[in-house]
Structures are given as C-alpha cells and as structure tokens.
Design a protein around this motif. Structure first.
Motif, PDB file in Angstrom:
ATOM      1  N   ARG A  35       0.831  -1.200   0.000  1.00 39.24           N
ATOM      2  CA  ARG A  35       0.000   0.000   0.000  1.00 39.24           C
ATOM      3  C   ARG A  35       0.872   1.260   0.000  1.00 39.24           C
ATOM      4  NH1 ARG A  35      -5.269   0.224   1.507  1.00 39.24           N
ATOM      5  NH2 ARG A  35      -5.153  -1.702   2.742  1.00 39.24           N
ATOM      6  N   ASP A  36       0.405   2.276  -0.686  1.00 37.70           N
ATOM      7  CA  ASP A  36       1.017   3.601  -0.619  1.00 37.70           C
ATOM      8  C   ASP A  36       0.442   4.302   0.609  1.00 37.70           C
ATOM      9  OD1 ASP A  36       1.583   6.347  -0.845  1.00 37.70           O
ATOM     10  OD2 ASP A  36       1.668   6.231  -3.033  1.00 37.70           O
ATOM     11  N   PRO A  37       1.256   4.566   1.644  1.00 38.28           N
ATOM     12  CA  PRO A  37       0.702   5.139   2.871  1.00 38.28           C
ATOM     13  C   PRO A  37       0.192   6.567   2.697  1.00 38.28           C
ATOM     14  CG  PRO A  37       3.091   5.098   2.977  1.00 38.28           C
ATOM     15  CD  PRO A  37       2.710   4.342   1.742  1.00 38.28           C
ATOM     16  N   ASP A  38       0.664   7.269   1.674  1.00 39.61           N
ATOM     17  CA  ASP A  38       0.226   8.653   1.466  1.00 39.61           C
ATOM     18  C   ASP A  38      -1.170   8.724   0.856  1.00 39.61           C
ATOM     19  OD1 ASP A  38       2.620   9.699   2.469  1.00 39.61           O
ATOM     20  OD2 ASP A  38       3.596   9.492   0.511  1.00 39.61           O
ATOM     21  N   THR A  39      -1.455   7.824  -0.079  1.00 42.03           N
ATOM     22  CA  THR A  39      -2.744   7.865  -0.776  1.00 42.03           C
ATOM     23  C   THR A  39      -3.695   6.760  -0.338  1.00 42.03           C
ATOM     24  OG1 THR A  39      -1.981   6.431  -2.578  1.00 42.03           O
ATOM     25  CG2 THR A  39      -1.568   8.804  -2.797  1.00 42.03           C
ATOM     26  N   GLY A  40      -3.155   5.723   0.312  1.00 46.84           N
ATOM     27  CA  GLY A  40      -3.970   4.573   0.679  1.00 46.84           C
ATOM     28  C   GLY A  40      -4.190   3.606  -0.465  1.00 46.84           C
ATOM     29  N   ALA A  41      -3.625   3.897  -1.637  1.00 49.45           N
ATOM     30  CA  ALA A  41      -3.826   3.045  -2.810  1.00 49.45           C
ATOM     31  C   ALA A  41      -3.136   1.701  -2.625  1.00 49.45           C
ATOM     32  CB  ALA A  41      -3.289   3.734  -4.058  1.00 49.45           C
ATOM     33  N   VAL A  42      -3.793   0.642  -3.080  1.00 53.15           N
ATOM     34  CA  VAL A  42      -3.202  -0.694  -3.082  1.00 53.15           C
ATOM     35  C   VAL A  42      -2.409  -0.855  -4.374  1.00 53.15           C
ATOM     36  CG1 VAL A  42      -3.668  -3.169  -3.083  1.00 53.15           C
ATOM     37  CG2 VAL A  42      -5.046  -1.642  -1.659  1.00 53.15           C
ATOM     38  N   LEU A  43      -1.105  -1.075  -4.251  1.00 56.44           N
ATOM     39  CA  LEU A  43      -0.222  -1.136  -5.413  1.00 56.44           C
ATOM     40  C   LEU A  43      -0.112  -2.535  -5.999  1.00 56.44           C
ATOM     41  CD1 LEU A  43       2.652   1.176  -4.107  1.00 56.44           C
ATOM     42  CD2 LEU A  43       0.575   1.802  -5.363  1.00 56.44           C
ATOM     43  N   ASP A  44      -0.263  -3.554  -5.173  1.00 54.08           N
ATOM     44  CA  ASP A  44      -0.225  -4.934  -5.667  1.00 54.08           C
ATOM     45  C   ASP A  44      -0.761  -5.855  -4.587  1.00 54.08           C
ATOM     46  OD1 ASP A  44       0.123  -6.969  -7.450  1.00 54.08           O
ATOM     47  OD2 ASP A  44       2.311  -6.868  -7.517  1.00 54.08           O
ATOM     48  N   ILE A  45      -1.238  -7.025  -5.002  1.00 53.13           N
ATOM     49  CA  ILE A  45      -1.773  -8.015  -4.071  1.00 53.13           C
ATOM     50  C   ILE A  45      -1.275  -9.401  -4.459  1.00 53.13           C
ATOM     51  CG2 ILE A  45      -3.867  -6.686  -3.579  1.00 53.13           C
ATOM     52  CD1 ILE A  45      -5.393  -8.585  -5.458  1.00 53.13           C
ATOM     53  N   ASP A  46      -1.276 -10.297  -3.489  1.00 51.58           N
ATOM     54  CA  ASP A  46      -0.931 -11.693  -3.753  1.00 51.58           C
ATOM     55  C   ASP A  46      -1.591 -12.554  -2.688  1.00 51.58           C
ATOM     56  OD1 ASP A  46       0.220 -13.947  -4.910  1.00 51.58           O
ATOM     57  OD2 ASP A  46       2.049 -13.788  -3.717  1.00 51.58           O
ATOM     58  N   ALA A  47      -1.972 -13.751  -3.067  1.00 49.28           N
ATOM     59  CA  ALA A  47      -2.524 -14.738  -2.139  1.00 49.28           C
ATOM     60  C   ALA A  47      -2.291 -16.108  -2.742  1.00 49.28           C
ATOM     61  CB  ALA A  47      -4.017 -14.498  -1.906  1.00 49.28           C
ATOM     62  N   GLN A  48      -1.960 -17.069  -1.908  1.00 47.35           N
ATOM     63  CA  GLN A  48      -1.712 -18.417  -2.415  1.00 47.35           C
ATOM     64  C   GLN A  48      -2.107 -19.451  -1.369  1.00 47.35           C
ATOM     65  OE1 GLN A  48      -0.829 -19.203  -5.471  1.00 47.35           O
ATOM     66  NE2 GLN A  48      -0.536 -17.056  -6.070  1.00 47.35           N
ATOM     67  N   PRO A  49      -2.765 -20.538  -1.790  1.00 45.06           N
ATOM     68  CA  PRO A  49      -2.968 -21.669  -0.879  1.00 45.06           C
ATOM     69  C   PRO A  49      -1.651 -22.392  -0.654  1.00 45.06           C
ATOM     70  CG  PRO A  49      -3.807 -22.188  -3.071  1.00 45.06           C
ATOM     71  CD  PRO A  49      -3.375 -20.753  -3.108  1.00 45.06           C
ATOM     72  N   LEU A  50      -1.486 -22.978   0.519  1.00 47.14           N
ATOM     73  CA  LEU A  50      -0.231 -23.636   0.883  1.00 47.14           C
ATOM     74  C   LEU A  50      -0.404 -25.127   1.146  1.00 47.14           C
ATOM     75  CD1 LEU A  50       1.127 -20.932   3.357  1.00 47.14           C
ATOM     76  CD2 LEU A  50       1.955 -21.390   1.044  1.00 47.14           C
ATOM     77  N   GLY A  51      -1.552 -25.692   0.772  1.00 50.63           N
ATOM     78  CA  GLY A  51      -1.776 -27.089   1.123  1.00 50.63           C
ATOM     79  C   GLY A  51      -2.001 -27.194   2.620  1.00 50.63           C
ATOM     80  N   ARG A  52      -1.386 -28.170   3.249  1.00 50.72           N
ATOM     81  CA  ARG A  52      -1.508 -28.352   4.697  1.00 50.72           C
ATOM     82  C   ARG A  52      -0.281 -27.751   5.366  1.00 50.72           C
ATOM     83  NH1 ARG A  52      -4.077 -32.629   8.069  1.00 50.72           N
ATOM     84  NH2 ARG A  52      -2.931 -32.768  10.025  1.00 50.72           N
ATOM     85  N   VAL A 243       6.820 -29.461  -1.576  1.00 51.36           N
ATOM     86  CA  VAL A 243       6.563 -29.506  -0.134  1.00 51.36           C
ATOM     87  C   VAL A 243       5.895 -28.196   0.269  1.00 51.36           C
ATOM     88  CG1 VAL A 243       7.612 -29.597   2.155  1.00 51.36           C
ATOM     89  CG2 VAL A 243       8.499 -31.045   0.321  1.00 51.36           C
ATOM     90  N   SER A 244       4.709 -28.285   0.844  1.00 52.64           N
ATOM     91  CA  SER A 244       3.969 -27.080   1.213  1.00 52.64           C
ATOM     92  C   SER A 244       3.727 -26.982   2.710  1.00 52.64           C
ATOM     93  CB  SER A 244       2.618 -27.045   0.480  1.00 52.64           C
ATOM     94  OG  SER A 244       1.869 -28.220   0.743  1.00 52.64           O
ATOM     95  N   GLY A 245       4.025 -28.019   3.437  1.00 55.21           N
ATOM     96  CA  GLY A 245       3.867 -27.990   4.884  1.00 55.21           C
ATOM     97  C   GLY A 245       4.580 -29.176   5.494  1.00 55.21           C
ATOM     98  N   GLU A 246       5.174 -28.955   6.650  1.00 57.36           N
ATOM     99  CA  GLU A 246       5.871 -30.048   7.323  1.00 57.36           C
ATOM    100  C   GLU A 246       5.724 -29.864   8.820  1.00 57.36           C
ATOM    101  OE1 GLU A 246       9.963 -32.616   6.773  1.00 57.36           O
ATOM    102  OE2 GLU A 246       9.816 -30.621   5.908  1.00 57.36           O
ATOM    103  N   TRP A 247       5.334 -30.919   9.502  1.00 63.16           N
ATOM    104  CA  TRP A 247       5.184 -30.889  10.946  1.00 63.16           C
ATOM    105  C   TRP A 247       5.730 -32.196  11.496  1.00 63.16           C
ATOM    106  CZ3 TRP A 247       1.749 -31.409   7.172  1.00 63.16           C
ATOM    107  CH2 TRP A 247       0.849 -32.483   7.180  1.00 63.16           C
ATOM    108  N   SER A 248       5.694 -32.360  12.806  1.00 60.05           N
ATOM    109  CA  SER A 248       6.379 -33.493  13.424  1.00 60.05           C
ATOM    110  C   SER A 248       5.834 -34.835  12.964  1.00 60.05           C
ATOM    111  CB  SER A 248       6.285 -33.402  14.951  1.00 60.05           C
ATOM    112  OG  SER A 248       4.927 -33.434  15.380  1.00 60.05           O
ATOM    113  N   GLU A 249       4.572 -34.889  12.553  1.00 62.73           N
ATOM    114  CA  GLU A 249       3.961 -36.164  12.189  1.00 62.73           C
ATOM    115  C   GLU A 249       3.515 -36.218  10.735  1.00 62.73           C
ATOM    116  OE1 GLU A 249       0.855 -36.849  15.005  1.00 62.73           O
ATOM    117  OE2 GLU A 249       2.231 -37.306  16.649  1.00 62.73           O
TER     118      GLU A 249
END
Length: 341
Positions: A35-52, A243-249
C-alpha cells in the motif's frame, strides 16, 4: 509507529500480510498487499494456498510475499511491515528468539529480500488488517476447493500503479525441505507442471466448470514417516509436487490443485500397507513421455522401490497402456503412466 529509515528514493511502502490455517496444521493460505501510505492506494496483491501447513508458516509466507512485491515495486524504498501476528513481528524485530527450525529458515528467507535497515515491523490488531485477512481467506478457500487463487477475482483490487509492474515470485515452499528433497534426484528431470485450466478467469458469459467430484487431496498414513518421505515423498516431488507444509507427524505436497499428505503418529497401526486387502489398492500418476517413465522408474528402483509385474513391464496394464507399477518400501503401490503415442 516506529521511526522510518528512508533510502535515497525517499519513498515509503506499507506491506500488510496475513496467513491462516484451518486446523493448524490444516488447509492453509496467505494474503499480502503493498500500500502507498500517502494515498492509501493498493499497489499490488498476492494470495496463495499452501496445502496443509501451520498458522505460523502461513503468517511468515504472507510476509515474505509482501516483501517481494515491495522489492519489485521499488527496491530502494523503505518498507514498513504491518502484521497482526505478534509472534512474527517480535521475532523479525529481534526481540523474541526463534526456536523452531522451520521458522528460522523462513525468517532468514525474509531477511534476505531487502537490507535490514530498510525494513521495520509493527503489530496491528486484526481489525486493522482486514484486507490481508480477506486475501488469506480467499487463498484458504481456493485450497479447500482444490483450485488456484485468481487475482482478477479477488475482493481486494489494485487501485494504484507501481514503478515496476513485473510480478513478484512466489515464496519458496513454506517449510523446511523434507529429507527427500536433499537427496540426489537422479536422472529424471520433468518439466514444470502446468496449472489447471480452470485457474484462469473465465471469459465473459462463460460459466467456470464445476469442481464437484474432482480430487481434492489424498492422505496416506505410514508407519515410518522418515522412510516414506525419502521414498514416496521423493517421488511426489519428482512428479512436480512441492513440499507445502511439514510438521512433526507429517508432510504435505502441493500439486496444481490437489495435494498429497504423508502422515504418521501414535494413532497409526503397526504394519506395512497391504494393497490386496479391501481399501485403496494404488494411486496412478501421469508421468510424461515413455522416456520419462523409464528414467523415473530406474531412479525409483535405486531408492528401494520394487518394479512389479516385471515379466510384463511396461505393458502390464495392456498393450496400449505404457506404465510402470512400483511398490514403495512401505508396501504402497504407485503407477507411473506415460502419455499415449
């Protein structure tokens, strides 16, 4: 807000990021924006699923994506990261120690994106992080549906231009690599998996195809997790899963839409998989050309897989069906299917 150190451009960018996991670990995703803090404009966005993955992995992944977008927009700008994760803010600010190995690697990845003196961090309440929260929920919804997140369909719109419109690369898999990932991959080097066709926005007036009935994920319980990671996990990665997630089990491997899980723990009964008992017999994968199938088969055999039906290979499934049937050391069967010629 902390005092900003502004480089020569005199520009300041805000990164707002969030991540979540429905189950912790469970279906996870992140969202980030610049975000541009002076204008509040959103300059770019991203979102992604990560599996588990865990909630903390998702939070770190969102921050990494945001920092990379900010660097793409202006590599010399001061960047102020705003998160509602107290843990990530305190760890990245150096006030809290990072004890978990996975978090240490993600923190190091984040610090490598921009010089330390160029980035500051601030905790904000969730109510002030609604845009990033919406993006992360869009990512988790996509992951739960087995689809890709599509920027053009997001509820958060880009409202301001950037000095560099090139897309930021996605974060590397949001966890430490599995043991299989550190081994020699062998001679088989398949190309990148193409995204599912329904990941793109449908043309005007065209209804996207229904996803009911499509495979969402497959979870395989194993007695020896480390052995499974080194055999089945290695094979999944050779076939293009990350590999999108790793935990002890367990470990999750994300494909183009669906994902695979290897999981163990005290609830798993002792004994190898018996494909001849009622239940799942095997899983079959597209594996490229006949040459690709042959190369991957040889690499798999060097890792302890057994070639089944060797007297009829590679046409054990019929004279027009070129495939390799492999049994993992755990007893689980996979089939590698060549494209028809």
């Amino acid at each position: 807000m902390p005092q900003q150190s502004t480089p020569s451009t005199g520009r300041l960018l805000y990164v707002e990021a969030d991540g979540g996991s429905r189950g912790n670990p469970g279906v996870a995703g992140y969202g980030a924006l610049v975000r541009d803090p002076d204008t509040g404009a959103v300059l770019d966005i991203d979102a992604q699923p990560l599996g588990r993955a865990s909630n903390n992995v998702a939070e770190y992944s969102g921050m990494i994506a945001g920092l990379r977008m900010a660097r793409q927009i202006d590599p010399d700008a001061a960047v102020h990261v705003r998160l509602d994760s107290k843990l990530v803010v305190e760890q990245m600010s150096g006030r809290w120690k990072i004890k978990h190995a996975d978090m240490q690697k993600l923190a190091a990845e984040a610090r490598d994106i921009l010089p330390a003196g160029q980035v500051t961090y601030e905790w904000i309440p969730r109510a002030k992080n609604k845009d990033a929260d919406l993006l992360s929920n869009e990512a988790m919804d996509a992951g739960a549906a087995g689809t890709e997140w599509v920027k053009a369909r997001s509820g958060i719109k880009v409202t301001g231009g950037s000095s560099n419109p090139a897309p930021a690369p996605a974060p590397s898999p949001a966890s430490a690599p599995s043991p299989a990932a550190t081994h020699d991959a062998g001679p088989f080097t398949p190309g990148a998996r193409a995204p599912e066709p329904d990941g793109a926005a449908a043309p005007a007036g065209v209804v996207p195809p229904r996803r009911v009935g499509r495979l969402h994920h497959v979870e395989i319980w194993v007695e020896d997790l480390e052995a499974a990671r080194s055999s089945l996990g290695w094979l999944f990665q050779e076939l293009g899963y990350a590999v999108s997630g790793e935990w002890s089990e367990g470990t999750s491997y994300q494909g183009a839409g669906e994902y695979l899980v290897l999981e163990s723990g005290p609830h798993v009964r002792v004994g190898s998989h018996d494909r001849l008992r009622p239940g799942l017999n095997h899983v079959a994968f597209h594996a490229g050309s006949r040459a690709d199938v042959d190369a991957l088969t040889e690499a798999a055999r060097s890792r302890g897989f057994t070639l089944m039906f060797a007297d009829r290979h590679p046409f054990a499934g019929g004279r027009n069906h070129y495939a390799a049937y492999l049994e993992a050391p755990s007893g689980f069967e996979v089939e590698l299917v060549a494209e028809p010629v």
